[in-house]
Design an enzyme around this catalytic site. Structure first.
Site, PDB file in Angstrom:
ATOM      1  N   ARG A 312       0.832  -1.215   0.000  1.00  0.00           N
ATOM      2  CA  ARG A 312       0.000   0.000   0.000  1.00  0.00           C
ATOM      3  C   ARG A 312       0.859   1.255   0.000  1.00  0.00           C
ATOM      4  O   ARG A 312       0.478   2.278  -0.571  1.00  0.00           O
ATOM      5  CB  ARG A 312      -0.992  -0.016   1.169  1.00  0.00           C
ATOM      6  CG  ARG A 312      -2.032   1.091   1.109  1.00  0.00           C
ATOM      7  CD  ARG A 312      -3.141   0.909   2.137  1.00  0.00           C
ATOM      8  NE  ARG A 312      -4.196   0.006   1.680  1.00  0.00           N
ATOM      9  CZ  ARG A 312      -5.343   0.394   1.115  1.00  0.00           C
ATOM     10  NH1 ARG A 312      -5.590   1.682   0.919  1.00  0.00           N
ATOM     11  NH2 ARG A 312      -6.246  -0.490   0.745  1.00  0.00           N
ATOM     12  N   GLU A 773      -9.475   6.067   7.306  1.00  0.00           N
ATOM     13  CA  GLU A 773      -8.042   6.332   7.209  1.00  0.00           C
ATOM     14  C   GLU A 773      -7.665   7.652   6.516  1.00  0.00           C
ATOM     15  O   GLU A 773      -6.720   8.313   6.933  1.00  0.00           O
ATOM     16  CB  GLU A 773      -7.359   5.170   6.462  1.00  0.00           C
ATOM     17  CG  GLU A 773      -7.374   3.873   7.244  1.00  0.00           C
ATOM     18  CD  GLU A 773      -7.081   2.676   6.353  1.00  0.00           C
ATOM     19  OE1 GLU A 773      -7.917   2.386   5.473  1.00  0.00           O
ATOM     20  OE2 GLU A 773      -6.039   2.050   6.522  1.00  0.00           O
TER      21      GLU A 773
END
Lengths: 822, 491
Positions: A312, A773
């Site tokens: 990621r 997030e």
């Protein structure tokens, strides 16, 4: 309509009165025992002898358990290709590793006894830093993973300017206010009920079943709420739950465990720290022509979730910018420290900070406004119109060195073993997908081949520049700085583009269970867990909306593996996207049955039946919802349904680095103003202006809370939160006395947050967007504002501040002196 | 030992081990699980309770490092019972719901209780009142909105009831036979029969634990038990129990020694009793030495300032306690007592080496005093976080300048050596010299002669030295009227 209302958190009343129960608050049966781990004091080596006589003889001790006593698997790893012992059978991998387990009649007695062991060990030289791990080539996976396209070397060579450097990015302790905790209650027939403070009840169920050597159906896990998670309770609760279950099995009594805060710091994983080296070739406007990132990711001792975290980070190395020729090299390095784990953003923040550093550095090198450099490099807006482009160029591949990890049990893509932990983000892809080839859209295609279809950041930036008065303030700050000898101010705008979906595609699924009772009350369960983000409230608002009733009718109870099975972790910001859709599906199933029933009774078309205002409307008639529920039951119609959802469109090959890993992107922009003291490096945030994209918000009050809180958590990560290990690998910052998260006065005195009034272009639940997030990365603007303030200390031609994170007073002062020394 | 206090309006009499914490007792014995354990060391505020003492003032305290005997004769309130008598929410609870001040909710009870204590005292400096409460979810913005919204709302009746109960005890304690003091918890509401009946107090002294009623009693007991641990506010000793897991017996709890808590300000000197809390010291220092007051405000949260004492901050001999450098710079004298013998010494001489003080067995800190002079003190605290953080460097500078010449320079640092220590070379370089940039620069250079700091998790040695030097430059700039602190900058 209950959706989009700014209703309070479902447990707000219980929070403020102290009534809300966390694991350690659950009343326990008489005779419940309490556990504590005995921990390794050394970071690397083997224990050869453990003298536990004094531990056993200590007051209140009922049993002491070692690896040899365990009835089932001695493995709490969420990664099926890596073995992570619950209790060390000999190998010691970090200071803080559990060696044995004390079972006592009180928490304090267990903690006291755990310190009485005499452990003899052969200590070896620990590998602690990125440099040491590189020198030893100690890493996970066979070698660096590489994504990219084009020929960045050639692009850089041909560019007018070369900008290169390196940034060190510290880790971060989650500091959930509620420490890790679990409670195991033995049942008849060897079954076990476990209460766990976990974001991933299915994972707990799976690991406990393995630890007890029973099938998963013999273990039921309940999670009512966590006192904060932030990723730290995705895998790190496994050890406590397994310890409790094993001790409960061996003693036949309920067992509870919670980590003292210092133990929690020392045992559990944190955010990965990174070093990112960069080399960019840019033109005179600061446009990036070629870029090479080398990401060094310190994973700690075990694999845990580090591979997808590092992936990621690579997938956010572009953030909001079109990179025509790019290579991203990712090293997943192993060290003798706590195993780094999931933390809000899951590698995304580190990857994003890399490119934001490049933007800042390029602007400084060319003497341009960083905002203009950022805009110049933005992805194209409304890129659907763009056509054509070149086919993707195969990514550069590094030579594969030997596999380092002695504990690697299998390779990526190994066939699914029934014991494999399929619902973990640490799981391997059982079948390597072959994403359909897609055509490159210049200006819009990410380095991994996904087209950015709804790039709204230019509009968002324009609006925030105006509302924050960015330009006038920037000019005023320059003036102020010229007149101030000691304090300097800085300002920065940074954008966020964050990919939403689990990159492990099969995790993008969710289930729900909804009951309507004959009095019209509704009971809702889904696989998501509540850790403060307001998921339960949001999903309850969805359920209420489907039935056209007030949200008070919807009862929310603990997440329970016995009600909704095989769930994914509540992680990756996916909670309301996935579970909202699953609950909607279950509600609509029941609603359709009720509509059909009512329509038949009234001889109307079921499609015309409406559920509104607590009533069911059919033709000119309407009936109270509870009457319809009762009548339907009398007519022998089921008032219970499951719901299921899987995210469409996503497909991803993490080895090739190609595909569409994300269903969509969430966006945000922040402007932060900060001040520094050039004598001491002390620094402070003065003002933050934020515009964030939640699509059509399911609950604007809860979304605002995520944005404000995420921003402050992000600024804490990048300013004051510093993890320090000594040269023997012992964590020296292991409590709030030594590790400082932001306090009340650290929030900027002016703090303006607004929601972008857009809707998700994809068909998400009520067209909302995930919000867990993304806001954390708005905090990057604080580091860049500090960099701007440091830069103000230098004259013409002064070097770039190159401010590392966290920007503690010490680092800021060093940067000031660096800038002034030239 | 047996103790008695009032819990949520009802009298409680218990026999307890002396070092059991209020938090553990509430959660494990009383099932009052609203009060949370976040850190078990007084740094997060999740365990905040309100304790009302003999002066009738409701104070926020951390229950995790509060030993049960410290409550003897006081009234305790927990989050479960702060609502109004009709069951309605307390105004701060209501505001927290309306302003979305809770997310995960785990810190919330502590916040709510700290807010209720501040509300009862009419405080509106919310950032300071809540500096001892950590929240990881909200970013504090909605909590501050809630605190502002509840300002001025009616104060619930239990605040007055708890004050009456604690005052009543204090009255009876004073009247009682010294050898056998009596505690009658009495909330005087008339509705709670149990409370009004009261009870004979237990003898305050158990074999391994004492509750001396004044300094004479303490002196006698301590001389007889020189190996004992003295517990004042327990903000440090508490961690010996909760973190180091030490057994401390025998112990003496000093909170009844109110004669040790006196602060006397005369024309010639300021004398601070060892049991004066940092909160009390803060109040006295605010007009005399505002920079010292600000140092006190920053280094401990409200909960810590309400418990921690000046004597404790000195006697524990920590190299990073923040009050010693300030007091040393002010020319403080330390007053010690052992039995009936008393002696005094310059405060800096008390700190002999790391973990070693000039204190005989059975000897205790009675007071600290310093001469009263016009304020020339500048305290500079350097830490990763502004509030509630231990200093990497704490520099205190008392520099008097007359006719552009330095007539007196006393400079002391914490965090730079194994003890709080004077910078004598720096002082010598300043004294008698013109107050100029050149003099300051020369003095800054001498700092390396005075100190050889170490690397640790708070800062490197090099940074400590550099920042300490720059602190003197900052004092010079400050005197010249320059803006020297980021805290002074308005957005």
């Amino acid at each position: 309509m209950t959706v989009a209302k700014p209703l309070p958190h479902d447990a707000a009343m219980r929070h403020v009165t102290g009534e809300a129960r966390y694991v350690d608050d659950i009343p326990v049966p008489a005779g419940t025992l309490h556990l504590a781990f005995g921990l390794s004091q050394i970071a690397s080596g083997r224990w050869t002898e453990m003298d536990l006589d004094a531990v056993r003889a200590a007051p209140g001790v009922v049993a002491v358990i070692t690896a040899a006593d365990l009835p089932g698997h001695n493995d709490v790893s969420p990664a099926p290709t890596f073995h992570e012992e619950l209790l060390s059978s000999h190998e010691i991998h970090y200071a803080g590793q559990p060696l044995f387990l004390v079972v006592a009649d009180s928490h304090l007695a267990a903690r006291k006894a755990a310190r009485l062991a005499q452990v003899t060990a052969e200590e070896t030289e620990p590998v602690l830093t990125i440099e040491q791990a590189l020198a030893r080539d100690w890493r996970f996976e066979e070698g660096p993973r590489v994504y990219g396209r084009g020929d960045p070397e050639a692009a850089i060579a041909g560019a007018a300017h070369l900008v290169d450097g390196s940034i060190e990015i510290g880790g971060q302790e989650h500091f959930y206010l509620e420490g890790q905790a679990a409670l195991a209650l033995p049942q008849e027939g060897g079954d076990m009920v476990v209460h766990s403070s976990s974001q991933h009840p299915t994972e707990i169920q799976h690991k406990v079943a393995e630890a007890l050597a029973v099938p998963m159906n013999a273990v039921r896990v309940e999670v009512r709420r966590m006192g904060g998670g932030f990723g730290g309770k995705e895998s790190q609760g496994n050890a406590l739950a397994c310890a409790c279950a094993v001790a409960a099995r061996l003693t036949g009594r309920p067992c509870k465990m919670r980590y003292d805060r210092d133990d929690d710091f020392v045992i559990t994983g944190k955010r990965h720290d990174f070093r990112i080296d960069y080399r960019a070739g840019v033109d005179d406007e600061g446009r990036i022509l070629g870029l090479i990132f080398e990401q060094f990711c310190r994973c700690g001792w075990s694999q845990d979730l580090s591979l997808p975290v590092a992936d990621r980070a690579m997938l956010h190395a572009d953030n909001a910018y079109w990179l025509p020729a790019v290579r991203i090299v990712s090293h997943r390095l192993r060290t003798n420290t706590q195993s780094a784990t999931a933390f809000r953003g899951f590698g995304g923040p580190q990857g994003m900070l890399g490119i934001e550093r490049v933007m800042d550095h390029v602007a400084h090198a060319l003497g341009r406004d960083p905002l203009e450099v950022r805009r110049t490099n933005f992805y194209a807006a409304r890129a659907e119109a763009a056509q054509g482009g070149q086919p993707p160029v195969g990514p550069f591949r590094a030579a594969s060195p030997r596999s380092i990890s002695a504990k690697m049990r299998g390779e990526e893509g190994a066939a699914a073993d029934p014991s494999l932990d399929l619902t973990s983000r640490g799981a391997a892809q059982a079948v390597a997908p072959q994403p359909a080839p897609r055509s490159e859209v210049p200006g819009s295609t990410t380095p991994y081949g996904q087209v950015v279809e709804d790039f709204i950041l230019p509009d968002m930036v324009a609006r925030l520049v105006e509302s924050s008065d960015y330009r006038a303030r920037r000019a005023a700050i320059a003036e102020w700085n010229a007149a101030e000898p000691i304090c300097k101010r800085g300002i920065a705008l940074t954008p966020v583009k964050f990919g939403i979906s689990f990159t492990l595609t099969h995790l993008n699924q969710a289930g729900a269970l909804v009951h309507v009772y004959t009095d019209g009350s509704i009971h809702m369960n889904h696989g998501g867990t509540e850790m403060g983000q307001g998921l339960f409230q949001k999903v309850a608002q969805v359920a209420a909306d489907r039935f056209g009733v007030e949200v008070e009718r919807v009862k929310i109870t603990a997440t329970d593996t016995g009600k909704v099975p095989n769930t994914s972790a509540t992680a990756a910001s996916s909670g309301s996207d996935l579970n909202g859709m699953a609950v909607k599906a279950a509600c609509d199933e029941i609603r359709d049955r009720l509509a059909t029933f009512v329509a038949e009774r009234q001889q109307a078309d079921p499609a015309t039946v409406r559920f509104e205002g607590g009533r069911v409307h059919v033709g000119a008639q309407s009936y109270p919802f509870e009457d319809v529920a009762r009548d339907a039951w009398m007519a022998r119609i089921s008032l219970s349904a499951t719901g299921f959802y899987r995210t469409p469109k996503v497909e991803w090959d993490r080895i090739r680095g190609q595909g569409r890993p994300f269903y969509y992107f969430a966006y945000g922009v922040a402007v932060t103003e900060a001040a520094i003291d050039t004598l001491t490096g002390e620094n402070r945030l003065l003002r933050a202006d934020i515009l964030h994209d939640c699509g059509t918000s399911l609950n604007p009050a809860l979304d605002l809370g995520q944005i404000e809180g995420g921003y402050i958590q992000g600024t804490g990560w990048l300013t004051m939160e510093e993890l320090v290990w000594d040269t023997r690998g012992r964590l020296r910052t292991h409590a709030p006395s030594t590790y400082k998260i932001p306090a009340c006065s650290d929030a900027p005195p002016v703090f303006n947050v607004a929601l972008w009034d857009g809707r998700n272009r994809e068909e998400t639940i009520y067209r909302s967007k995930a919000v867990g997030e993304p806001p954390l990365m708005l905090g990057i603007s604080a580091l860049m504002a500090l960099s701007d303030a440091v830069a103000a200390c230098g004259g013409p031609g002064a070097p770039y501040p190159a401010l590392d994170a966290p920007a503690t007073p010490e680092r800021v002062l060093a940067a000031v002196e660096r800038v002034r020394s030239a | 030992m047996e103790i008695a206090f009032v819990l949520n309006g009802a009298p409680v009499r218990i026999d307890t081990t002396p070092t059991r914490t209020l938090l553990d007792w509430l959660r494990e014995e009383r099932a009052l699980t609203g009060t949370k354990e976040g850190c078990n060391e007084g740094d997060c505020g999740a365990c905040t309770v309100i304790v009302t003492g003999p002066d009738g003032t409701p104070r926020a305290l951390n229950a995790c490092i509060l030993f049960l005997p410290q409550l003897h004769g006081k009234a305790v309130r927990t989050v479960e019972v702060i609502a109004g008598p009709d069951g309605a929410l307390h105004p701060v609870q209501q505001a927290m719901v309306e302003h979305h001040g809770s997310q995960c909710g785990f810190c919330t009870p502590g916040f709510v209780v700290a807010m209720a204590a501040a509300h009862a005292r009419g405080r509106t400096d919310h950032e300071d009142q809540l500096a001892g409460n950590l929240c990881r979810c909200t970013g504090y913005a909605p909590i501050l909105r809630a605190a502002r919204a509840a300002e001025g709302a009616p104060i619930p009746a239990w605040v007055a009831e708890d004050a009456a109960a604690a005052r009543n005890h204090a009255r009876q304690d004073t009247q009682a036979d010294d050898a056998h003091p009596v505690f009658r918890p009495d909330i005087s509401s008339g509705e709670r029969g149990d409370a009004a009946r009261g009870a004979e107090s237990p003898p305050p002294t158990a074999p391994d634990a004492a509750l001396p009623k004044d300094s004479d009693a303490l002196a006698a007991w301590y001389e007889a038990h020189p190996d004992a641990t003295l517990i004042a506010g327990a903000t440090d000793v508490g961690l010996w129990v909760t973190k180091q897991l030490r057994d401390l017996a025998p112990v003496a709890f000093l909170h009844r020694c109110r004669d040790l808590a006196r602060i006397e300000v005369s024309e010639r000197e300021v004398r601070i009793g060892a049991m004066a809390t940092l909160a009390e010291l803060h109040e006295v220092m605010a007009p005399l030495h505002p920079s010292f007051a600000e140092l006190i405000r920053r280094y401990g949260s409200v909960q810590v300032r309400n418990a921690a004492t000046v004597g404790g901050n000195i006697a524990n001999g920590s190299p990073i306690g923040d009050s010693p450098p300030a007091l040393i710079a002010l020319g403080a004298t330390l007053h010690l007592r052992k039995g009936d013998a008393r002696r005094s010494l310059p405060l800096e001489d008390f700190f002999v080496d790391y973990g070693k003080q000039d204190r005989a067995p059975g000897e205790f800190v009675e007071a600290v005093s310093f001469p009263r002079r016009p304020d020339t003190l500048s305290c500079q605290k350097l830490s990763k976080r502004f509030d509630q953080d231990i200093s990497a460097v704490c520099g205190c500078f008392d520099i008097a300048v007359e006719d552009d010449t330095v007539t007196r320079a006393r400079v002391a640092f914490g965090g730079m050596a194994a003890t709080p220590k004077r910078a004598r070379a720096v002082e010598a370089t300043l004294e008698g010299q013109p107050w100029t940039a050149a003099t300051v620069e020369a003095a800054m250079a001498r700092l390396a002669d005075d100190f050889r700091p170490i690397d640790d998790m708070r800062a490197s040695a090099g940074y400590r030295l550099r920042a300490a030097q720059n602190m003197l430059a900052r004092v010079f700039a400050e005197r010249a009227g320059a803006r020297t602190s980021v805290l002074e900058i308005a957005p």
